[in-house]
Design an enzyme around this catalytic site. Structure first.
Site, PDB file in Angstrom:
ATOM      1  N   CYS A   1      -2.082  -2.978   7.449  1.00 36.92           N
ATOM      2  CA  CYS A   1      -1.949  -3.857   6.285  1.00 36.92           C
ATOM      3  C   CYS A   1      -0.651  -4.670   6.297  1.00 36.92           C
ATOM      4  O   CYS A   1      -0.640  -5.818   5.856  1.00 36.92           O
ATOM      5  CB  CYS A   1      -2.146  -3.058   5.015  1.00 36.92           C
ATOM      6  N   LYS A  38      -7.096  -4.861  -3.215  1.00 36.75           N
ATOM      7  CA  LYS A  38      -7.897  -5.394  -2.104  1.00 36.75           C
ATOM      8  C   LYS A  38      -8.784  -4.309  -1.525  1.00 36.75           C
ATOM      9  O   LYS A  38      -8.463  -3.120  -1.635  1.00 36.75           O
ATOM     10  CB  LYS A  38      -6.974  -5.946  -1.018  1.00 36.75           C
ATOM     11  N   ASP A  55       0.784  -1.246   0.000  1.00 38.40           N
ATOM     12  CA  ASP A  55       0.000   0.000   0.000  1.00 38.40           C
ATOM     13  C   ASP A  55       0.817   1.299   0.000  1.00 38.40           C
ATOM     14  O   ASP A  55       0.515   2.231   0.763  1.00 38.40           O
ATOM     15  CB  ASP A  55      -0.978   0.009   1.191  1.00 38.40           C
TER      16      ASP A  55
HETATM   17  C1  VGL Z   1      -4.720   0.538   5.685  1.00 40.09           C
HETATM   18  C2  VGL Z   1      -6.301   1.383   7.098  1.00 40.09           C
HETATM   19  C3  VGL Z   1      -7.264   1.294   6.113  1.00 40.09           C
HETATM   20  C4  VGL Z   1      -3.294   0.145   5.476  1.00 40.09           C
HETATM   21  C5  VGL Z   1      -5.659   0.433   4.685  1.00 40.09           C
HETATM   22  O1  VGL Z   1      -2.817   0.142   4.318  1.00 40.09           O
HETATM   23  O2  VGL Z   1      -2.623  -0.166   6.478  1.00 40.09           O
HETATM   24  N1  VGL Z   1      -5.051   0.987   6.889  1.00 40.09           N
HETATM   25  N2  VGL Z   1      -6.934   0.819   4.906  1.00 40.09           N
END
Ligand code: VGL
Ligand code: ZN
Length: 224
Positions: free
Chosen positions: A171, A126, A24
Protein backbone atom coordinates in the site's frame (compact mmCIF):
# COMPACT_ATOMS: atom_id res chain seq x y z
CA UNK A 1 18.29 -2.33 -4.33
CA UNK A 2 18.71 -2.18 -0.54
CA UNK A 3 17.51 0.34 2.01
CA UNK A 4 21.10 1.24 2.88
CA UNK A 5 21.81 2.17 -0.77
CA UNK A 6 19.15 4.90 -0.87
CA UNK A 7 20.01 8.60 -0.95
CA UNK A 8 18.38 10.23 2.07
CA UNK A 9 17.33 13.89 2.06
CA UNK A 10 19.27 15.29 5.03
CA UNK A 11 16.98 18.17 5.98
CA UNK A 12 13.29 18.89 5.35
CA UNK A 13 11.21 21.89 6.33
CA UNK A 14 7.47 21.26 6.43
CA UNK A 15 5.06 23.85 5.00
CA UNK A 16 1.30 24.08 4.50
CA UNK A 17 1.76 22.72 0.98
CA UNK A 18 2.90 19.40 2.45
CA UNK A 19 0.82 16.36 3.39
CA UNK A 20 1.75 13.33 5.46
CA UNK A 21 -0.02 10.17 4.25
CA UNK A 22 -0.11 7.54 6.98
CA UNK A 23 -0.97 4.27 5.27
CA UNK A 24 -2.99 1.45 6.87
CA UNK A 25 -1.69 1.60 10.47
CA UNK A 26 -4.35 -0.94 11.44
CA UNK A 27 -4.34 -3.78 13.96
CA UNK A 28 -4.38 -6.50 11.30
CA UNK A 29 -1.05 -5.31 9.86
CA UNK A 30 0.68 -5.18 13.25
CA UNK A 31 2.23 -8.32 14.81
CA UNK A 32 -0.65 -10.24 16.41
CA UNK A 33 -3.04 -9.24 13.60
CA UNK A 34 -4.34 -11.25 10.65
CA UNK A 35 -1.73 -10.05 8.11
CA UNK A 36 1.14 -9.06 10.37
CA UNK A 37 4.02 -7.03 8.95
CA UNK A 38 7.24 -7.70 10.84
CA UNK A 39 8.27 -4.68 12.91
CA UNK A 40 5.03 -2.84 12.19
CA UNK A 41 4.65 -2.13 15.91
CA UNK A 42 8.01 -0.29 15.96
CA UNK A 43 6.87 2.55 13.72
CA UNK A 44 3.73 3.68 15.56
CA UNK A 45 5.37 5.99 18.09
CA UNK A 46 7.79 7.65 15.64
CA UNK A 47 4.89 8.23 13.21
CA UNK A 48 2.98 9.94 16.03
CA UNK A 49 6.00 12.15 16.73
CA UNK A 50 6.34 13.16 13.08
CA UNK A 51 2.57 13.74 12.93
CA UNK A 52 2.88 16.17 15.85
CA UNK A 53 5.55 18.06 13.93
CA UNK A 54 3.31 18.23 10.81
CA UNK A 55 0.49 19.55 12.95
CA UNK A 56 2.71 22.27 14.39
CA UNK A 57 3.94 23.34 10.96
CA UNK A 58 0.37 23.37 9.49
CA UNK A 59 0.85 20.39 7.16
CA UNK A 60 -2.13 18.19 6.27
CA UNK A 61 -2.36 14.64 7.63
CA UNK A 62 -4.35 11.87 5.96
CA UNK A 63 -4.80 8.29 7.18
CA UNK A 64 -5.70 5.49 4.79
CA UNK A 65 -7.69 2.51 6.05
CA UNK A 66 -7.96 -0.88 4.33
CA UNK A 67 -11.67 -1.72 4.55
CA UNK A 68 -12.79 -5.02 3.06
CA UNK A 69 -16.13 -6.85 2.92
CA UNK A 70 -16.14 -10.54 3.92
CA UNK A 71 -16.54 -11.65 0.28
CA UNK A 72 -13.46 -9.75 -0.92
CA UNK A 73 -11.74 -11.64 -3.73
CA UNK A 74 -8.25 -10.84 -2.41
CA UNK A 75 -8.95 -13.31 0.43
CA UNK A 76 -7.72 -16.87 -0.17
CA UNK A 77 -10.80 -18.01 1.77
CA UNK A 78 -12.99 -16.92 -1.16
CA UNK A 79 -11.14 -19.20 -3.61
CA UNK A 80 -11.73 -22.91 -2.92
CA UNK A 81 -8.44 -24.81 -2.61
CA UNK A 82 -6.27 -21.69 -2.27
CA UNK A 83 -4.32 -20.51 0.74
CA UNK A 84 -2.87 -17.15 1.82
CA UNK A 85 0.38 -16.40 -0.01
CA UNK A 86 -0.59 -18.37 -3.13
CA UNK A 87 0.25 -16.51 -6.32
CA UNK A 88 -2.91 -15.32 -8.05
CA UNK A 89 -3.53 -12.65 -10.65
CA UNK A 90 -6.95 -11.94 -12.05
CA UNK A 91 -7.82 -8.42 -13.12
CA UNK A 92 -7.62 -6.13 -10.10
CA UNK A 93 -6.74 -8.91 -7.60
CA UNK A 94 -3.18 -10.15 -6.96
CA UNK A 95 -0.26 -10.87 -7.31
CA UNK A 96 -0.87 -13.07 -4.24
CA UNK A 97 -3.89 -13.97 -2.12
CA UNK A 98 -4.21 -12.72 1.44
CA UNK A 99 -5.62 -14.02 4.70
CA UNK A 100 -8.95 -12.41 5.64
CA UNK A 101 -7.97 -8.98 6.99
CA UNK A 102 -9.33 -5.52 7.76
CA UNK A 103 -12.94 -6.66 7.70
CA UNK A 104 -15.20 -3.62 7.81
CA UNK A 105 -16.23 -2.78 11.36
CA UNK A 106 -13.94 -5.27 13.11
CA UNK A 107 -11.16 -4.65 15.64
CA UNK A 108 -8.60 -5.78 13.05
CA UNK A 109 -9.61 -2.90 10.77
CA UNK A 110 -9.28 -0.31 13.53
CA UNK A 111 -6.21 1.88 13.78
CA UNK A 112 -3.59 0.66 16.22
CA UNK A 113 -4.46 1.77 19.73
CA UNK A 114 -1.22 3.68 20.17
CA UNK A 115 -1.63 5.64 16.91
CA UNK A 116 -2.73 9.20 17.66
CA UNK A 117 -6.09 9.31 15.85
CA UNK A 118 -6.51 13.01 16.60
CA UNK A 119 -3.83 13.77 13.98
CA UNK A 120 -5.94 12.88 10.91
CA UNK A 121 -7.60 15.69 8.96
CA UNK A 122 -9.13 13.06 6.68
CA UNK A 123 -9.42 9.27 6.53
CA UNK A 124 -9.62 7.56 3.14
CA UNK A 125 -11.10 4.05 3.12
CA UNK A 126 -10.26 1.66 0.31
CA UNK A 127 -10.84 -1.94 -0.76
CA UNK A 128 -14.61 -2.10 -0.27
CA UNK A 129 -15.39 -3.37 -3.79
CA UNK A 130 -15.32 -7.20 -3.47
CA UNK A 131 -13.93 -7.63 -7.00
CA UNK A 132 -11.24 -4.92 -6.91
CA UNK A 133 -8.35 -4.61 -4.47
CA UNK A 134 -6.99 -1.19 -3.63
CA UNK A 135 -3.39 -1.02 -2.51
CA UNK A 136 -2.96 2.66 -3.36
CA UNK A 137 -4.56 5.44 -1.37
CA UNK A 138 -5.26 7.23 -4.66
CA UNK A 139 -6.51 4.61 -7.11
CA UNK A 140 -8.06 1.17 -6.86
CA UNK A 141 -6.16 -1.66 -8.56
CA UNK A 142 -8.32 -1.31 -11.70
CA UNK A 143 -6.11 1.80 -12.13
CA UNK A 144 -9.11 4.00 -12.85
CA UNK A 145 -11.41 4.26 -9.82
CA UNK A 146 -10.28 7.19 -7.68
CA UNK A 147 -10.62 7.22 -3.91
CA UNK A 148 -10.89 11.03 -3.86
CA UNK A 149 -7.50 11.55 -2.20
CA UNK A 150 -5.93 13.38 -5.18
CA UNK A 151 -8.87 15.79 -5.41
CA UNK A 152 -8.81 16.38 -1.66
CA UNK A 153 -5.10 17.21 -1.64
CA UNK A 154 -5.31 19.39 -4.77
CA UNK A 155 -8.20 21.39 -3.37
CA UNK A 156 -5.97 22.16 -0.38
CA UNK A 157 -3.09 23.19 -2.70
CA UNK A 158 -0.82 20.40 -1.49
CA UNK A 159 2.30 20.05 -3.66
CA UNK A 160 4.37 17.45 -1.84
CA UNK A 161 3.40 14.25 -0.06
CA UNK A 162 5.30 12.15 2.46
CA UNK A 163 4.35 8.46 2.57
CA UNK A 164 4.79 6.20 5.60
CA UNK A 165 3.02 3.23 7.22
CA UNK A 166 2.26 -0.34 6.13
CA UNK A 167 3.16 -2.12 4.06
CA UNK A 168 6.26 -0.78 2.29
CA UNK A 169 5.96 -2.94 -0.84
CA UNK A 170 2.15 -2.86 -1.17
CA UNK A 171 0.00 0.00 0.00
CA UNK A 172 2.85 2.48 0.64
CA UNK A 173 4.55 1.65 -2.66
CA UNK A 174 1.41 2.01 -4.78
CA UNK A 175 0.38 5.18 -2.96
CA UNK A 176 3.79 6.73 -3.65
CA UNK A 177 3.83 5.71 -7.33
CA UNK A 178 0.29 7.00 -7.92
CA UNK A 179 1.23 10.19 -6.08
CA UNK A 180 3.77 10.86 -8.85
CA UNK A 181 1.12 10.13 -11.52
CA UNK A 182 -1.16 12.70 -9.92
CA UNK A 183 1.59 15.31 -10.08
CA UNK A 184 2.80 15.44 -6.47
CA UNK A 185 6.42 15.54 -5.36
CA UNK A 186 6.72 12.30 -3.42
CA UNK A 187 9.01 11.56 -0.48
CA UNK A 188 9.02 8.02 0.93
CA UNK A 189 9.82 7.76 4.64
CA UNK A 190 11.97 4.70 4.67
CA UNK A 191 12.38 4.22 8.44
CA UNK A 192 8.66 4.77 9.09
CA UNK A 193 7.52 1.76 7.07
CA UNK A 194 7.97 -2.04 7.07
CA UNK A 195 7.46 -4.49 4.23
CA UNK A 196 5.90 -7.88 3.47
CA UNK A 197 8.51 -8.95 0.83
CA UNK A 198 6.32 -11.48 -0.98
CA UNK A 199 6.78 -12.58 -3.72
CA UNK A 200 10.56 -12.81 -3.37
CA UNK A 201 12.52 -9.53 -3.78
CA UNK A 202 9.32 -7.48 -3.67
CA UNK A 203 10.84 -4.82 -1.37
CA UNK A 204 13.99 -4.46 -3.44
CA UNK A 205 11.95 -4.20 -6.66
CA UNK A 206 9.69 -1.59 -5.08
CA UNK A 207 12.68 0.54 -3.99
CA UNK A 208 14.19 0.29 -7.47
CA UNK A 209 10.94 1.27 -9.18
CA UNK A 210 10.40 4.22 -6.83
CA UNK A 211 13.94 5.53 -7.35
CA UNK A 212 13.59 5.27 -11.13
CA UNK A 213 10.29 7.14 -10.93
CA UNK A 214 11.87 10.15 -9.21
CA UNK A 215 10.55 9.45 -5.72
CA UNK A 216 12.82 10.77 -2.97
CA UNK A 217 13.65 9.10 0.32
CA UNK A 218 13.90 10.57 3.80
CA UNK A 219 13.91 9.50 7.43
CA UNK A 220 12.22 10.85 10.52
CA UNK A 221 15.46 12.52 11.53
CA UNK A 222 15.40 14.58 8.29
CA UNK A 223 12.63 16.69 9.95
CA UNK A 224 14.25 17.26 13.35
C1 VGL B 1 -2.06 -4.26 2.23
C2 VGL B 1 -2.06 -6.39 1.41
C3 VGL B 1 -3.44 -6.40 1.39
C4 VGL B 1 -1.26 -3.09 2.71
C5 VGL B 1 -3.43 -4.24 2.22
O1 VGL B 1 -1.77 -2.27 3.51
O2 VGL B 1 -0.09 -2.98 2.29
N1 VGL B 1 -1.38 -5.32 1.81
N2 VGL B 1 -4.12 -5.33 1.80
ZN1 ZN C 1 -6.18 -5.44 1.99
Amino acid sequence: MKIKDLDIIPEIKISKEDALIIVDMQNDFIPGGALPVEGGDQIVVPINELGEKFKKEKGIIVFTQDWHPKNHLSFASNHPGKKPGDEFQDGAIGPILWPDHCLQGTLGAEFHETLDKTLAHAIIRKGYNPKVDSYSGFLENDKKTETGLAGYLKSLKIKRIFVCGLALDYCCYFTAMDGVSFGFDVVFLIDLTRGIDQPENNISNALEAMSSRGIHFAKKESFF
